[in-house]
Design a protein around this motif. Structure first.
Motif, PDB file in Angstrom:
ATOM      1  N   GLU A  16       0.707  -1.093   0.088  1.00 31.24           N
ATOM      2  CA  GLU A  16      -0.004   0.154  -0.247  1.00 31.24           C
ATOM      3  C   GLU A  16       0.648   1.298   0.019  1.00 31.24           C
ATOM      4  N   GLY A  17       2.069   1.162   0.786  1.00 27.80           N
ATOM      5  CA  GLY A  17       2.801   2.252   0.702  1.00 27.80           C
ATOM      6  C   GLY A  17       3.540   2.421  -0.794  1.00 27.80           C
ATOM      7  N   GLN A  19       2.124   1.774  -3.450  1.00 28.30           N
ATOM      8  CA  GLN A  19       1.160   2.085  -4.233  1.00 28.30           C
ATOM      9  C   GLN A  19       0.849   3.760  -4.072  1.00 28.30           C
ATOM     10  N   ARG A  20       1.100   4.232  -2.853  1.00 24.04           N
ATOM     11  CA  ARG A  20       0.836   5.544  -2.310  1.00 24.04           C
ATOM     12  C   ARG A  20       1.936   6.311  -3.064  1.00 24.04           C
ATOM     13  N   GLY A  21       3.346   5.807  -2.987  1.00 26.17           N
ATOM     14  CA  GLY A  21       4.320   6.591  -3.555  1.00 26.17           C
ATOM     15  C   GLY A  21       4.406   6.779  -5.002  1.00 26.17           C
ATOM     16  N   LEU A  22       3.785   5.772  -5.853  1.00 23.71           N
ATOM     17  CA  LEU A  22       3.697   5.565  -7.160  1.00 23.71           C
ATOM     18  C   LEU A  22       2.546   6.414  -7.787  1.00 23.71           C
ATOM     19  N   SER A  23       1.658   7.001  -6.892  1.00 24.68           N
ATOM     20  CA  SER A  23       0.557   7.694  -7.189  1.00 24.68           C
ATOM     21  C   SER A  23       0.734   9.159  -7.343  1.00 24.68           C
ATOM     22  N   LEU A  47       1.828   4.287 -11.483  1.00 21.44           N
ATOM     23  CA  LEU A  47       1.099   3.096 -10.664  1.00 21.44           C
ATOM     24  C   LEU A  47       0.206   2.310 -11.629  1.00 21.44           C
ATOM     25  N   VAL A  48      -0.447   2.827 -12.594  1.00 21.60           N
ATOM     26  CA  VAL A  48      -1.479   2.167 -13.196  1.00 21.60           C
ATOM     27  C   VAL A  48      -0.944   1.611 -14.473  1.00 21.60           C
ATOM     28  N   ASN A  49       0.106   2.060 -15.017  1.00 21.77           N
ATOM     29  CA  ASN A  49       0.739   1.783 -16.335  1.00 21.77           C
ATOM     30  C   ASN A  49       1.932   0.587 -16.090  1.00 21.77           C
ATOM     31  N   ASP A  50       1.674  -0.406 -16.965  1.00 23.48           N
ATOM     32  CA  ASP A  50       2.974  -1.322 -16.881  1.00 23.48           C
ATOM     33  C   ASP A  50       3.758  -1.113 -18.033  1.00 23.48           C
ATOM     34  N   LYS A  51       3.363  -0.117 -18.736  1.00 27.43           N
ATOM     35  CA  LYS A  51       4.519   0.334 -19.828  1.00 27.43           C
ATOM     36  C   LYS A  51       4.590   1.910 -19.744  1.00 27.43           C
ATOM     37  N   TRP A  52       5.573   2.161 -19.540  1.00 28.83           N
ATOM     38  CA  TRP A  52       6.210   3.630 -19.187  1.00 28.83           C
ATOM     39  C   TRP A  52       6.988   4.365 -20.581  1.00 28.83           C
ATOM     40  N   ASN A  53       6.272   5.047 -21.166  1.00 24.38           N
ATOM     41  CA  ASN A  53       6.732   5.634 -22.563  1.00 24.38           C
ATOM     42  C   ASN A  53       7.714   6.901 -22.309  1.00 24.38           C
ATOM     43  N   ILE A  54       8.654   7.026 -23.087  1.00 24.96           N
ATOM     44  CA  ILE A  54       9.634   8.256 -22.621  1.00 24.96           C
ATOM     45  C   ILE A  54       8.988   9.402 -23.171  1.00 24.96           C
ATOM     46  N   ASN A  55       8.148   9.394 -23.939  1.00 18.56           N
ATOM     47  CA  ASN A  55       7.251  10.990 -24.240  1.00 18.56           C
ATOM     48  C   ASN A  55       6.694  11.196 -23.134  1.00 18.56           C
ATOM     49  N   ASP A  56       6.169  10.434 -22.404  1.00 15.52           N
ATOM     50  CA  ASP A  56       5.208  10.621 -20.985  1.00 15.52           C
ATOM     51  C   ASP A  56       6.139  11.279 -20.257  1.00 15.52           C
ATOM     52  N   GLU A  83       3.514 -11.620 -11.532  1.00 12.79           N
ATOM     53  CA  GLU A  83       3.015 -11.559 -10.162  1.00 12.79           C
ATOM     54  C   GLU A  83       2.780  -9.853 -10.060  1.00 12.79           C
ATOM     55  N   SER A  84       1.642  -9.350  -9.704  1.00 12.77           N
ATOM     56  CA  SER A  84       1.508  -8.089  -9.841  1.00 12.77           C
ATOM     57  C   SER A  84       2.239  -7.418  -8.780  1.00 12.77           C
ATOM     58  N   SER A  85       2.517  -7.986  -7.501  1.00 16.33           N
ATOM     59  CA  SER A  85       3.306  -7.576  -6.510  1.00 16.33           C
ATOM     60  C   SER A  85       4.789  -7.321  -6.798  1.00 16.33           C
ATOM     61  N   ILE A  86       5.411  -8.243  -7.418  1.00 14.07           N
ATOM     62  CA  ILE A  86       6.752  -7.847  -8.064  1.00 14.07           C
ATOM     63  C   ILE A  86       6.516  -6.862  -9.395  1.00 14.07           C
ATOM     64  N   ASN A  87       5.785  -6.785  -9.853  1.00 11.55           N
ATOM     65  CA  ASN A  87       5.527  -5.452 -10.778  1.00 11.55           C
ATOM     66  C   ASN A  87       5.414  -4.144 -10.257  1.00 11.55           C
ATOM     67  N   LEU A  88       4.657  -4.062  -9.063  1.00  9.26           N
ATOM     68  CA  LEU A  88       4.645  -2.859  -8.256  1.00  9.26           C
ATOM     69  C   LEU A  88       6.133  -2.700  -7.593  1.00  9.26           C
TER      70      LEU A  88
END
Length: 110
Positions: A16-17, A19-23, A47-56, A83-88
Motif C-alpha cells: 500500500e505504501g 502504491q501511494r508513492g507511485l500515485s 502506478l497504473v501503467n505497466d508500460k512507461w513511454n519516454i514521451n510521457d 506476479e502483480s506485487s513484483i511488478n509493483l
C-alpha cells in the motif's frame, strides 16, 4: 527525561505504501537564488501503467531537456512480471531511481 504517551500511529502495508508513492510524483523547480522547490503532483501514471513511454516522462518538467536529447530506439519500459506485487516493487525501484537522479534516462530506457 521526557515521558511520552503511547501514540497510535496508522500503519499501512508495504505494498500500500508503494502504491501511494507511485500515485504522485515530485516536480522540482530551481529558483533564481539556487534553491529548489518541490511540488507533489497527484497522478497515478506510474502506478497504473505497466508500460512507461519516454514521451510521457518527457512531459514532466525536470525531464524535458533530458528526454529531448535521448536518441535511442527504445521508447518504452515494460513491466511484465506475472506476479502483480513484483511488478509493483520493480516499478517503485525504477521510479525512485528516476526521481532521485540515481539513474539517467538513457540507463532506464536503453
Amino acid at each position: 527525561m521526557k515521558q511520552f504517551k503511547n501514540v497510535q500511529v496508522d500503519k499501512i502495508g508495504f505494498h500500500e505504501g508503494l502504491q501511494r508513492g507511485l500515485s504522485t510524483y515530485p516536480i522540482k523547480t530551481i529558483q533564481e537564488n539556487g534553491s529548489v522547490s518541490i511540488e507533489r503532483v497527484k497522478d497515478p501514471y506510474f502506478l497504473v501503467n505497466d508500460k512507461w513511454n519516454i514521451n510521457d516522462i518527457g512531459e514532466i518538467k525536470q525531464f524535458e531537456k533530458l528526454v529531448a536529447k535521448y536518441n535511442f530506439s527504445n521508447k518504452n519500459i515494460h513491466f511484465e512480471f506475472s506476479e502483480s506485487s513484483i511488478n509493483l516493487e520493480v516499478k517503485y525501484v525504477y521510479y525512485q531511481q528516476l526521481f532521485n537522479n540515481l539513474w539517467s534516462i538513457k540507463s532506464i530506457y536503453s
